[in-house]
Enzyme design. Structure first.
Site, PDB file in Angstrom:
ATOM      1  N   ASP A  80       0.821  -1.219   0.000  1.00  0.00           N
ATOM      2  CA  ASP A  80       0.000   0.000   0.000  1.00  0.00           C
ATOM      3  C   ASP A  80       0.852   1.264   0.000  1.00  0.00           C
ATOM      4  OD1 ASP A  80       0.745  -0.813   2.669  1.00  0.00           O
ATOM      5  OD2 ASP A  80      -0.632   0.687   3.466  1.00  0.00           O
ATOM      6  N   ASP A 108       7.851   4.290  -1.774  1.00  0.00           N
ATOM      7  CA  ASP A 108       7.528   3.718  -0.464  1.00  0.00           C
ATOM      8  C   ASP A 108       6.235   2.932  -0.632  1.00  0.00           C
ATOM      9  OD1 ASP A 108       6.932   3.123   2.148  1.00  0.00           O
ATOM     10  OD2 ASP A 108       6.631   5.192   2.789  1.00  0.00           O
ATOM     11  N   GLU A 141       0.015  -1.429   5.572  1.00  0.00           N
ATOM     12  CA  GLU A 141       1.154  -1.074   6.437  1.00  0.00           C
ATOM     13  C   GLU A 141       1.049   0.358   6.925  1.00  0.00           C
ATOM     14  OE1 GLU A 141       5.152   0.302   7.643  1.00  0.00           O
ATOM     15  OE2 GLU A 141       3.873   1.112   6.081  1.00  0.00           O
ATOM     16  N   ASP A 165      12.103  -1.239   3.609  1.00  0.00           N
ATOM     17  CA  ASP A 165      11.122  -0.166   3.765  1.00  0.00           C
ATOM     18  C   ASP A 165      11.651   1.005   4.591  1.00  0.00           C
ATOM     19  OD1 ASP A 165       8.717   1.198   3.678  1.00  0.00           O
ATOM     20  OD2 ASP A 165       7.830   0.087   5.335  1.00  0.00           O
ATOM     21  N   HIS A 346       6.132  10.128   1.617  1.00  0.00           N
ATOM     22  CA  HIS A 346       4.868  10.690   2.110  1.00  0.00           C
ATOM     23  C   HIS A 346       4.712  12.160   1.712  1.00  0.00           C
ATOM     24  CE1 HIS A 346       4.205   7.365   5.401  1.00  0.00           C
ATOM     25  NE2 HIS A 346       4.735   6.900   4.284  1.00  0.00           N
TER      26      HIS A 346
HETATM   27 ZN   LIG Z   1       6.802   2.235   3.876  1.00  0.00          ZN
END
Ligand SMILES: [Zn+2]
Length: 379
Positions: A80, A108, A141, A165, A346
Site C-alpha cells: 500500500d 515507499d 502497512e 522499507d 509521504h
Molecule cells: Zn513504507
C-alpha cells in the site's frame, strides 16, 4: 557474474507505481504480483487479512524453493501507498524517479517490491545457488501495520528476515525502532446557546485548549517523541461546544519511557480538563512493540557484510518510525529494516535514484550469496 538488468528494473518500478494501491485497496496490485511471482516460479498464496481489516486484498506470501542446506531467507515489503497516491505518473529524468508533482511517487514501498522482483528474475536466469526464500508483500502497512499484524508469522521458516522499507541510502541498516501508543481523548462539556445563555454551557474546546498547552509534546529526548495530531469538534459559532475529540501518539525506543509519558499526558490532560469544568474520556491503543537488534547478531552481520561486498557504505541507524519489522521482531524473528534509497516519502516531492534502486538489488544478491555460503551457521 550476477548483473542487475537496470532496464528491466526501471520498467518494473514504473509498472508498479502506475498500479494504484492505496491502503485497503491493494487488489489490482495484488493480482499483478500473484501473476508475476507465479511466472517467476514461486508458490504463491494470499491470506484472508483483507477481509479482517476491511480491505480488498490480503497479504501475499510466496516461497521460492532452494537448497535446503542453506538458511531460509525472508524478505518483506508493503503493497500500500499513502495519499495522494492514485493515478501516479512517474517521471524519469537524469537517473531520478519523481511523480508529476500531483501525487507521491510510491517508491515507499514499491522500490522494495521492484528490487525483490529483480532479485527473483536474476535468481531464475542465472541459477545462483541459494537457500529457500520467503517473500511477503503486506497490505495496510501505512494504517498501523495492519497487514503484518494479521499475518500468521508461524508460517515463516526463516530464522531472520529483512524488511525493505526505510529511507536512507542502500547500506543503511535500521537496528532499532520505537514502540508506539495511540491516545484518544473525548472531552465532554455542555451545550448552550452562545448568545442567549452561554453561562449554562461548558466549552469543551476551551477546556481542551487549557489542557493542551500543559502537555509536553514534540521531541522529549533522543529516543522519545509525542504528538497531538488530530482535533475535531464543534458545530457552529452560536453553540457552546459540548464535544471535542483529540488524537495523539507517544513513541519511544524505550518501553518504560513510552508508558511513563503516556501516563503523564493522560494525567496532566485530565486534571486540566476537569479544572475547566469539563470531563475527559481516554482510550489508549498499544500499536506495536519496539525492537533493538545487536550488530553482532547474524541478521545484522549478513546485511552489513553483504553491503560491504556490494561496495555500499554500512550505516547502523535507529528509526523514529515503526515498520513491519516491529511485528516480525515481536514474533521472535529477528528482522532488520533496510534503507533502500527512497527520499522525502509521504510527500509529493518523493524521489528515488535509479542508482539506489540498482544498489538495492546488488545488496540483495550479495545477501543471498553470503547466506548460501554460511552453511550450518547458527543465529
Ligand atoms: Zn513504507
Amino acid at each position: 557474474m550476477t548483473e542487475v538488468n537496470v532496464e528491466r528494473l526501471t520498467r518494473e518500478f514504473t509498472t508498479l507505481v502506475q498500479i494504484s494501491s492505496p491502503s485497503y485497496k491493494e487488489r489490482e496490485l495484488g493480482n499483478y504480483l500473484i501473476k508475476r511471482l507465479n511466472g517467476l516460479g514461486l508458490l504463491v498464496e494470499e491470506d484472508n487479512t483483507g477481509e479482517k481489516i476491511g480491505g480488498n486484498c490480503g497479504n501475499i506470501f510466496a516461497r521460492l524453493p532452494g537448497d535446503e542446506k542453506y538458511p531460509t531467507l525472508f524478505l518483506c515489503a508493503h503493497m500500500d501507498t499513502v495519499q495522494p497516491g492514485e493515478g501516479i505518473k512517474p517521471v524519469l529524468k537524469d537517473g531520478v524517479f519523481r511523480s508529476d508533482g500531483s501525487t507521491v511517487l510510491g517508491g515507499d514501498d514499491k522500490a522494495g517490491i521492484a528490487a525483490m522482483i529483480e532479485l527473483l528474475e536474476i535468481l531464475k536466469e542465472e541459477r545462483v545457488p541459494h537457500g529457500p526464500l520467503e517473500i511477503l508483500f503486506t497490505v495496510g502497512e501505512e494504517q498501523g501495520l495492519r497487514g503484518s499484524k494479521n499475518f500468521d508469522c508461524s508460517r515463516l521458516k526463516a530464522k531472520c528476515g529483512y524488511v525493505l522499507d526505510s529511507s536512507g541510502k542502500p547500506g543503511t541498516i535500521i537496528i532499532a525502532a520505537p514502540t508506539q501508543n495511540i491516545i484518544n481523548f473525548s472531552i465532554k462539556g455542555k451545550a448552550a446557546h452562545a448568545g442567549i445563555e452561554p453561562e449554562r454551557g461548558i466549552n469543551a474546546i476551551q477546556a481542551a485548549g487549557h489542557a493542551l498547552v500543559r502537555l509536553r509534546l514534540g521531541r522529549i529526548d533522543a529516543e522519545t517523541t509525542a504528538n497531538i495530531g488530530v482535533i475535531r469538534g464543534g458545530k457552529a459559532t452560536n453553540i457552546v461546544p459540548d464535544l471535542v475529540y483529540l488524537e495523539g501518539e507517544v513513541r519511544s525506543l524505550d518501553r518504560k519511557k513510552m508508558e511513563a509519558l503516556t501516563s503523564e499526558i493522560i494525567e496532566t490532560f485530565t486534571k486540566a480538563v476537569e479544572a475547566a469544568g469539563a470531563k475527559s474520556e481516554v482510550k489508549v491503543t498499544f500499536e506495536y512493540p519496539e525492537f533493538r537488534l545487536d550488530p553482532e547478531m547474524s541478521v545484522i552481520r549478513y546485511a552489513s557484510q553483504a553491503a560491504e561486498k556490494a561496495g555500499l557504505q554500512v550505516r547502523y541507524e535507529t528509526s523514529g518510525g515503526g515498520s513491519d519489522a516491529n511485528v516480525f521482531n515481536a514474533a521472535g524473528i529477528p528482522t532488520a529494516n533496510l534503507g533502500i534509497g527512497m527520499q522525502q516519502v509521504h510527500t509529493k516531492e518523493e524521489f528515488l535514484e535509479v542508482k539506489d534502486l540498482t544498489d538495492d538489488v546488488r545488496w540483495l544478491i550479495e545477501l543471498i550469496q553470503l547466506t548460501a555460503g554460511r552453511e550450518g551457521e547458527g543465529s
